[in-house]
Design a protein around this motif. Structure first.
Motif, PDB file in Angstrom:
ATOM      1  N   PHE A  18     -37.197 -31.110  68.315  1.00  0.00           N
ATOM      2  CA  PHE A  18     -38.503 -31.772  68.352  1.00  0.00           C
ATOM      3  C   PHE A  18     -38.423 -33.149  67.683  1.00  0.00           C
ATOM      4  N   GLN A  19     -37.674 -33.237  66.584  1.00  0.00           N
ATOM      5  CA  GLN A  19     -37.521 -34.521  65.917  1.00  0.00           C
ATOM      6  C   GLN A  19     -36.817 -35.521  66.835  1.00  0.00           C
ATOM      7  N   GLN A  20     -35.774 -35.064  67.544  1.00  0.00           N
ATOM      8  CA  GLN A  20     -35.066 -35.966  68.442  1.00  0.00           C
ATOM      9  C   GLN A  20     -35.953 -36.390  69.613  1.00  0.00           C
ATOM     10  N   ILE A  21     -36.687 -35.442  70.174  1.00  0.00           N
ATOM     11  CA  ILE A  21     -37.596 -35.775  71.269  1.00  0.00           C
ATOM     12  C   ILE A  21     -38.596 -36.834  70.799  1.00  0.00           C
ATOM     13  N   PHE A  22     -39.148 -36.638  69.615  1.00  0.00           N
ATOM     14  CA  PHE A  22     -40.124 -37.580  69.083  1.00  0.00           C
ATOM     15  C   PHE A  22     -39.494 -38.961  68.892  1.00  0.00           C
ATOM     16  N   VAL A  24     -36.878 -40.272  70.434  1.00  0.00           N
ATOM     17  CA  VAL A  24     -36.518 -40.888  71.709  1.00  0.00           C
ATOM     18  C   VAL A  24     -37.755 -41.358  72.464  1.00  0.00           C
ATOM     19  N   THR A  25     -38.821 -40.561  72.439  1.00  0.00           N
ATOM     20  CA  THR A  25     -40.000 -40.888  73.242  1.00  0.00           C
ATOM     21  C   THR A  25     -40.993 -41.790  72.519  1.00  0.00           C
ATOM     22  N   LYS A  26     -40.871 -41.932  71.207  1.00  0.00           N
ATOM     23  CA  LYS A  26     -41.799 -42.762  70.430  1.00  0.00           C
ATOM     24  C   LYS A  26     -41.649 -44.220  70.860  1.00  0.00           C
ATOM     25  N   GLY A  27     -42.747 -44.836  71.201  1.00  0.00           N
ATOM     26  CA  GLY A  27     -42.735 -46.235  71.581  1.00  0.00           C
ATOM     27  C   GLY A  27     -42.263 -46.493  73.006  1.00  0.00           C
ATOM     28  N   THR A  28     -42.087 -45.430  73.785  1.00  0.00           N
ATOM     29  CA  THR A  28     -41.678 -45.593  75.182  1.00  0.00           C
ATOM     30  C   THR A  28     -42.701 -44.897  76.069  1.00  0.00           C
ATOM     31  N   ASN A  29     -42.500 -45.013  77.357  1.00  0.00           N
ATOM     32  CA  ASN A  29     -43.356 -44.321  78.312  1.00  0.00           C
ATOM     33  C   ASN A  29     -42.714 -43.026  78.793  1.00  0.00           C
ATOM     34  N   PHE A  30     -41.658 -42.595  78.107  1.00  0.00           N
ATOM     35  CA  PHE A  30     -40.985 -41.350  78.471  1.00  0.00           C
ATOM     36  C   PHE A  30     -41.944 -40.180  78.350  1.00  0.00           C
ATOM     37  N   THR A  31     -42.001 -39.340  79.361  1.00  0.00           N
ATOM     38  CA  THR A  31     -42.723 -38.082  79.254  1.00  0.00           C
ATOM     39  C   THR A  31     -41.728 -37.028  78.802  1.00  0.00           C
ATOM     40  N   LEU A  32     -42.229 -35.883  78.419  1.00  0.00           N
ATOM     41  CA  LEU A  32     -41.351 -34.793  78.001  1.00  0.00           C
ATOM     42  C   LEU A  32     -40.447 -34.368  79.161  1.00  0.00           C
ATOM     43  N   GLN A  33     -41.004 -34.327  80.351  1.00  0.00           N
ATOM     44  CA  GLN A  33     -40.221 -33.950  81.537  1.00  0.00           C
ATOM     45  C   GLN A  33     -39.108 -34.968  81.788  1.00  0.00           C
ATOM     46  N   GLU A  92     -42.956 -27.284  60.157  1.00  0.00           N
ATOM     47  CA  GLU A  92     -42.436 -28.571  60.626  1.00  0.00           C
ATOM     48  C   GLU A  92     -42.337 -28.609  62.147  1.00  0.00           C
ATOM     49  N   ILE A  93     -41.939 -27.489  62.763  1.00  0.00           N
ATOM     50  CA  ILE A  93     -41.856 -27.423  64.225  1.00  0.00           C
ATOM     51  C   ILE A  93     -43.246 -27.603  64.825  1.00  0.00           C
ATOM     52  N   VAL A  94     -44.220 -26.895  64.289  1.00  0.00           N
ATOM     53  CA  VAL A  94     -45.597 -26.988  64.783  1.00  0.00           C
ATOM     54  C   VAL A  94     -46.122 -28.413  64.607  1.00  0.00           C
ATOM     55  N   THR A  99     -47.590 -33.624  66.990  1.00  0.00           N
ATOM     56  CA  THR A  99     -47.423 -35.071  66.990  1.00  0.00           C
ATOM     57  C   THR A  99     -47.105 -35.580  68.387  1.00  0.00           C
ATOM     58  N   MET A 100     -46.376 -34.759  69.165  1.00  0.00           N
ATOM     59  CA  MET A 100     -46.018 -35.143  70.537  1.00  0.00           C
ATOM     60  C   MET A 100     -47.099 -34.772  71.540  1.00  0.00           C
ATOM     61  N   GLY A 101     -48.223 -34.264  71.052  1.00  0.00           N
ATOM     62  CA  GLY A 101     -49.339 -33.950  71.940  1.00  0.00           C
ATOM     63  C   GLY A 101     -49.263 -32.567  72.552  1.00  0.00           C
TER      64      GLY A 101
END
Length: 156
Positions: A18-22, A24-33, A92-94, A99-101
């Motif tokens: 989850f930390q890595q996903i956050f 990588v996607t923070k400040g970008t238009n990347f969706t989770l998919q 922390e996971i929750v 945070t990622m919506g």
């Protein structure tokens, strides 16, 4: 028999993921998919595994091995240490998920850990494989259609 070591590692892994996903996607238009499809590869997975493995404490490993090989454990009075990190890691996971919506709670994390602990039987593995193949074929087909339309706009 693992004395919660596997469950603890899965929770630490989920937190690191989850930390890595956050990140990588923070400040970008990347969706989770898009993250899963375009970014997350085996090498990324291996990098993520390294971080939670460092979070597995000696006390947790001692607690795990105590029942299997008690003579290798120094200080035989280590009771219940495998559970020491669970509440903090789950929180922390929750928190990362929210945070990622994502709509996630403690029960979701526990369900995820338990779900991945179940071994698939052969027909379930075959069904999963067929679904994955079908998805890949659909993606290939739609990509070919897009290419055809781009080459020949009159087909639209």
């Amino acid at each position: 028999m693992d004395q919660q070591a596997i469950s603890n590692f899965k929770k630490l892994y989920a937190r690191a993921l989850f930390q890595q996903i956050f990140e990588v996607t923070k400040g970008t238009n990347f969706t989770l998919q898009e993250f899963w499809k375009d970014y997350f590869q085996v090498t990324n997975c291996l990098k993520v595994i390294h971080k939670p493995w460092d979070g597995v404490t000696k006390r947790t490993l001692n607690s795990t091995w105590r029942k299997l090989w008690p003579h290798c454990i120094l200080g035989h009075d280590l009771e219940g240490l495998a559970h020491e990190q669970q509440p903090l890691v789950v929180d922390e996971i929750v928190s990362s998920g929210k945070t990622m919506g994502l709509e996630v709670n403690e029960d979701d994390v526990q369900e995820l850990v338990e779900e991945h602990g179940q071994e698939l039987i052969t027909h379930e593995q075959m069904d999963l494989h067929c679904e994955q193949q079908q998805g890949v074929m659909e993606e290939i087909s739609s990509a070919e259609e897009r290419r055809k339309r781009q080459r020949n706009p009159s087909l639209q």
